[in-house]
Design a protein around this motif. Structure first.
Motif, short mmCIF file in Angstrom:
data_model
loop_
_atom_site.label_atom_id
_atom_site.label_comp_id
_atom_site.label_asym_id
_atom_site.label_seq_id
_atom_site.Cartn_x
_atom_site.Cartn_y
_atom_site.Cartn_z
N GLY A 115 -3.61 2.59 -1.42
CA GLY A 115 -2.70 3.49 -2.13
C GLY A 115 -3.43 4.60 -2.85
N LYS A 165 -4.18 -3.31 -1.06
CA LYS A 165 -3.03 -2.41 -1.21
C LYS A 165 -3.31 -1.33 -2.24
CE LYS A 165 1.95 -2.44 -2.17
NZ LYS A 165 3.13 -3.29 -2.50
N ARG A 166 -3.93 -1.72 -3.34
CA ARG A 166 -4.25 -0.74 -4.38
C ARG A 166 -5.27 0.29 -3.89
NH1 ARG A 166 -5.21 -4.08 -7.89
NH2 ARG A 166 -7.49 -4.21 -7.83
N ARG A 196 -4.87 2.76 10.35
CA ARG A 196 -3.94 1.64 10.47
C ARG A 196 -3.98 1.06 11.88
NH1 ARG A 196 -0.07 1.24 6.26
NH2 ARG A 196 -0.54 2.77 4.63
N ARG A 226 -4.91 -9.33 -1.04
CA ARG A 226 -3.96 -8.36 -0.50
C ARG A 226 -3.64 -7.27 -1.52
NH1 ARG A 226 -1.00 -13.11 1.78
NH2 ARG A 226 -1.41 -13.16 4.02
#
Length: 296
Positions: free
Chosen positions: A119, A115-116, A130, A111
């Protein structure tokens, strides 16, 4: 094959399927009561399923509390309680069917890594796709790995999930997907768009099945003909219809009911103690008062 499917369709079969990872609240009461109302009106059966795949958060004590709350509300269920924790092998069988057809692949990204990556992409001005719930779609890095790369990573014992190759899965379909939704105007056909969810999780390193895979397996196993649940799962029905089509499982009729919202217009959560049935009961509320609160 999964556990034996209920082939007795002489009577409609409904189910209420709470997860014992917290106390039941008014939103759960609404859903249970709506299932009860529709089952009685249809002359059908109502089954209780305990969705306890998450063995860390779902405990026997919480399950006991769920059953006590439902009994206090006066909701009667037909047949024995069905527990997902007793059917892990069935979900693995379903997963293996998808792996054998090369429709599922091992996914190694954590995860934090996802996320990184998301981002960094958004920070550079790019829009990351999304899903209908607002979560970023899983990157295509693992899907694009060669067979040898996957084998090498698996050989190291690296933790991994399995995800559905959405594009490949959709390519196997011979006709457009849809589901049947029961509305105030009758049963209507709703087009299904599972691609909006990307490569969904089928199992995790710490869980033998995802919600999506287990729910379609269980609905088939229990002979569920009518799925009555909250509007928060409306769009996820597209994923469930896809899995049913891929695995040769029957498709129930669906009805997605209104949600109980808090003062800020958000869906109730189990962390919101003031709507917990056990607390309302302790403060003197009666089952009849709960039914009124839920609009029954």
């Amino acid at each position: 094959m999964p556990h034996r499917m209920n082939q007795n369709h002489d009577r409609p079969v409904f189910r209420f399927a709470p997860s014992p990872n917290g106390r039941l609240h008014l939103g759960h009461a609404l859903s249970a009561l709506e299932n009860e109302r529709r089952a009685k009106a249809a002359g059908g059966r109502l089954l209780l399923r305990i969705e306890d795949i998450d063995r860390a958060r779902c405990t026997p004590a919480l399950e006991k509390g769920v059953i006590e709350d439902l009994r206090w509300l006066g909701i009667g269920f037909d047949g024995p309680v069905f527990r997902q924790s007793e059917h892990f092998a069935d979900y693995q069988n379903m997963l293996q069917m998808l792996i054998d057809r090369k429709l599922a692949y091992p996914a190694f990204m954590t995860r934090g890594e996802v996320k990184r990556l998301v981002g960094e992409s958004e920070a550079s001005g790019k829009t990351w796709p999304r899903d209908p719930d607002g979560a970023p779609l899983y990157p295509d890095r693992d899907r694009r790995r060669s067979r040898q790369e996957r084998q090498d990573l698996l050989a190291t014992g690296m933790r991994h999930a399995f995800r559905l190759d959405m594009e490949e899965a959709l390519n196997t379909l011979e006709a457009p997907l849809f589901w049947m939704e029961e509305t105030a105007d009758g049963i209507v056909e709703v087009p299904a768009n599972p691609s909006a969810w990307g490569d969904i999780v089928l199992s995790r390193s710490d869980a033998p099945s995802s919600y999506h895979l287990s729910v379609v397996t269980d609905d088939a196993a229990q002979g569920i003909t009518h799925v009555v649940r909250g509007m928060d799962l409306y769009h996820a029905t597209a994923v469930h219809r896809l899995l049913q089509a891929l695995l040769g499982l029957p498709a129930p009729i669906y009805h997605h009911h209104r949600l109980m919202l808090d003062e800020d217009g958000r869906k109730l959560s189990k962390s919101n103690g003031d709507t917990a049935l056990s607390e309302l009961r302790a403060n003197g509320a009666s089952p009849a008062a709960i039914r009124v609160m839920c609009g029954f």
